[in-house]
Design a protein around this motif. Structure first.
Motif, PDB file in Angstrom:
ATOM      1  N   GLN A 191      46.987  34.289  61.563  1.00 16.74           N
ATOM      2  CA  GLN A 191      46.914  35.417  62.504  1.00 16.74           C
ATOM      3  C   GLN A 191      45.596  36.194  62.354  1.00 16.74           C
ATOM      4  N   ASN A 192      44.668  35.667  61.571  1.00 19.36           N
ATOM      5  CA  ASN A 192      43.370  36.276  61.299  1.00 19.36           C
ATOM      6  C   ASN A 192      43.492  37.583  60.525  1.00 19.36           C
ATOM      7  N   ARG A 193      44.578  37.715  59.753  1.00 16.57           N
ATOM      8  CA  ARG A 193      44.701  38.866  58.858  1.00 16.57           C
ATOM      9  C   ARG A 193      43.949  38.544  57.574  1.00 16.57           C
ATOM     10  N   PHE A 194      43.395  39.582  56.966  1.00 14.81           N
ATOM     11  CA  PHE A 194      42.617  39.468  55.741  1.00 14.81           C
ATOM     12  C   PHE A 194      43.501  39.790  54.540  1.00 14.81           C
ATOM     13  N   LEU A 195      43.377  38.996  53.482  1.00 12.19           N
ATOM     14  CA  LEU A 195      44.145  39.203  52.259  1.00 12.19           C
ATOM     15  C   LEU A 195      43.368  40.106  51.312  1.00 12.19           C
ATOM     16  N   LEU A 196      43.855  41.321  51.175  1.00  8.10           N
ATOM     17  CA  LEU A 196      43.291  42.329  50.290  1.00  8.10           C
ATOM     18  C   LEU A 196      44.078  42.272  48.984  1.00  8.10           C
ATOM     19  N   THR A 197      43.389  42.304  47.846  1.00  9.89           N
ATOM     20  CA  THR A 197      44.094  42.256  46.565  1.00  9.89           C
ATOM     21  C   THR A 197      43.689  43.439  45.683  1.00  9.89           C
ATOM     22  N   ARG A 198      44.608  43.786  44.809  1.00  2.44           N
ATOM     23  CA  ARG A 198      44.337  44.830  43.813  1.00  2.44           C
ATOM     24  C   ARG A 198      44.306  44.157  42.451  1.00  2.44           C
ATOM     25  N   ARG A 199      43.219  44.322  41.741  1.00  2.00           N
ATOM     26  CA  ARG A 199      43.033  43.674  40.452  1.00  2.00           C
ATOM     27  C   ARG A 199      44.075  44.160  39.443  1.00  2.00           C
ATOM     28  N   THR A 238      37.086  44.181  33.746  1.00  2.00           N
ATOM     29  CA  THR A 238      36.218  44.875  34.689  1.00  2.00           C
ATOM     30  C   THR A 238      37.006  45.295  35.923  1.00  2.00           C
ATOM     31  N   TRP A 239      36.826  46.540  36.308  1.00  2.33           N
ATOM     32  CA  TRP A 239      37.404  47.121  37.510  1.00  2.33           C
ATOM     33  C   TRP A 239      38.922  46.940  37.589  1.00  2.33           C
ATOM     34  N   PRO A 240      39.661  47.291  36.523  1.00  2.36           N
ATOM     35  CA  PRO A 240      41.121  47.165  36.567  1.00  2.36           C
ATOM     36  C   PRO A 240      41.725  48.063  37.634  1.00  2.36           C
ATOM     37  N   GLY A 241      42.715  47.523  38.354  1.00  2.58           N
ATOM     38  CA  GLY A 241      43.449  48.297  39.345  1.00  2.58           C
ATOM     39  C   GLY A 241      42.697  48.607  40.622  1.00  2.58           C
ATOM     40  N   VAL A 242      41.509  48.061  40.803  1.00  2.00           N
ATOM     41  CA  VAL A 242      40.694  48.343  41.983  1.00  2.00           C
ATOM     42  C   VAL A 242      41.050  47.363  43.097  1.00  2.00           C
ATOM     43  N   TRP A 243      41.161  47.883  44.325  1.00  2.00           N
ATOM     44  CA  TRP A 243      41.350  47.023  45.499  1.00  2.00           C
ATOM     45  C   TRP A 243      40.040  46.316  45.799  1.00  2.00           C
ATOM     46  N   THR A 244      40.134  45.053  46.213  1.00  2.00           N
ATOM     47  CA  THR A 244      38.931  44.262  46.425  1.00  2.00           C
ATOM     48  C   THR A 244      39.193  43.145  47.426  1.00  2.00           C
ATOM     49  N   ASN A 245      38.187  42.287  47.585  1.00  2.00           N
ATOM     50  CA  ASN A 245      38.347  41.109  48.426  1.00  2.00           C
ATOM     51  C   ASN A 245      39.398  40.191  47.804  1.00  2.00           C
ATOM     52  N   SER A 246      39.712  39.106  48.464  1.00  2.00           N
ATOM     53  CA  SER A 246      40.853  38.276  48.090  1.00  2.00           C
ATOM     54  C   SER A 246      40.789  37.717  46.678  1.00  2.00           C
ATOM     55  N   GLU A 258      46.328  38.577  36.851  1.00  2.00           N
ATOM     56  CA  GLU A 258      45.118  38.610  37.664  1.00  2.00           C
ATOM     57  C   GLU A 258      45.202  39.609  38.817  1.00  2.00           C
ATOM     58  N   VAL A 259      46.367  39.672  39.469  1.00  2.00           N
ATOM     59  CA  VAL A 259      46.519  40.456  40.696  1.00  2.00           C
ATOM     60  C   VAL A 259      47.723  41.377  40.561  1.00  2.00           C
ATOM     61  N   GLU A 260      47.479  42.670  40.687  1.00  2.00           N
ATOM     62  CA  GLU A 260      48.533  43.681  40.603  1.00  2.00           C
ATOM     63  C   GLU A 260      49.400  43.688  41.860  1.00  2.00           C
ATOM     64  N   GLU A 261      48.735  43.606  43.027  1.00  2.00           N
ATOM     65  CA  GLU A 261      49.447  43.583  44.309  1.00  2.00           C
ATOM     66  C   GLU A 261      48.499  43.086  45.390  1.00  2.00           C
ATOM     67  N   PHE A 262      49.058  42.808  46.576  1.00  2.00           N
ATOM     68  CA  PHE A 262      48.246  42.345  47.696  1.00  2.00           C
ATOM     69  C   PHE A 262      48.808  42.879  48.998  1.00  2.00           C
ATOM     70  N   GLU A 263      47.957  42.834  50.023  1.00  2.00           N
ATOM     71  CA  GLU A 263      48.326  43.243  51.383  1.00  2.00           C
ATOM     72  C   GLU A 263      47.578  42.365  52.372  1.00  2.00           C
ATOM     73  N   TRP A 264      48.243  41.988  53.463  1.00  2.00           N
ATOM     74  CA  TRP A 264      47.555  41.381  54.598  1.00  2.00           C
ATOM     75  C   TRP A 264      47.166  42.523  55.526  1.00  2.00           C
ATOM     76  N   VAL A 265      45.887  42.634  55.900  1.00  2.00           N
ATOM     77  CA  VAL A 265      45.407  43.729  56.738  1.00  2.00           C
ATOM     78  C   VAL A 265      44.523  43.188  57.859  1.00  2.00           C
ATOM     79  N   ARG A 302      40.227  50.564  53.627  1.00  2.00           N
ATOM     80  CA  ARG A 302      40.411  51.131  52.292  1.00  2.00           C
ATOM     81  C   ARG A 302      39.115  51.030  51.484  1.00  2.00           C
ATOM     82  N   LYS A 303      38.877  51.960  50.576  1.00  2.00           N
ATOM     83  CA  LYS A 303      37.753  51.882  49.630  1.00  2.00           C
ATOM     84  C   LYS A 303      37.995  50.687  48.716  1.00  2.00           C
TER      85      LYS A 303
END
Length: 182
Positions: free
Chosen positions: A41-49, A55-63, A133-140, A146-147
């Motif tokens: 559906q062309n949604r982007f997979l956003l992940t939270r480390r 490095t960068w624990p808990g930060v939202w980032t690219n897939s 590796e991944v705390e959580e994810f969202e399709w957006v 989001r920052k």
């Protein structure tokens, strides 16, 4: 022990280092990758480390990000890390930003210093993240509002310059990859 490929300023491999010890206040330049995963559906997979990441624990980032092992093709590393971190099988993978490079410091002084080609990936299954590796994810929807991590914030303008629809981003020129990535 996982190894990273150390680079000179021209992107040539000059050695290896243990991944567990390479990130500190004087992190040497090394080879990495970033991937941006999209679904049908062309949604982007956003992940939270994961909160346990060095490095960068808990930060939202690219897939998904990672480092190719010595002698491993960078495309193979992208596929491997997507399977390991997110339980995803890749449908398509395409280089979009072959020469992306960045250096950023965390508030505690730990530095990321990478030549980091960027890939667009499509998948048809749902993530099954490894909690280490991944705390959580969202399709957006694209682009994410989001920052995000410092490297994603630097990549987003370059990706958006390729066009508003990620499906139509032109492929990057593989000859522009760091020599160590070939």
């Amino acid at each position: 022990m996982e190894q990273v490929v150390l680079l000179d300023e021209a992107g040539q491999a000059i050695g290896t280092a243990d991944k567990a010890t390479v990130h500190h206040e004087q992190t040497p330049l090394h080879l990495a990758f970033s991937s941006y995963v999209f679904d049908e559906q062309n949604r982007f997979l956003l992940t939270r480390r994961a909160l346990s990441k060095r490095t960068w624990p808990g930060v939202w980032t690219n897939s998904c990000c990672g480092h190719p092992a010595p002698g491993e093709a960078i495309r193979d590393a992208v596929i491997r890390r997507l399977k390991t971190e997110l339980g995803l099988d890749v449908d398509t993978i395409e280089l979009v930003l072959p020469s992306f490079r960045y250096r950023v410091a965390m508030p505690d002084g730990v530095v990321e210093n990478e030549m980091c080609p960027v890939y667009r990936v499509t998948v048809s299954d749902e993530p099954k993240p490894d909690p280490a590796e991944v705390e959580e994810f969202e399709w957006v929807a694209w682009p994410p509002v989001r920052k995000l991590s410092p490297w994603a914030e630097l990549q987003l303008p370059q990706l958006n310059a390729l066009g508003p629809d990620p499906r139509n981003w032109p492929a990057g020129d593989p000859s522009a990859l760091p020599p160590a990535a070939n």
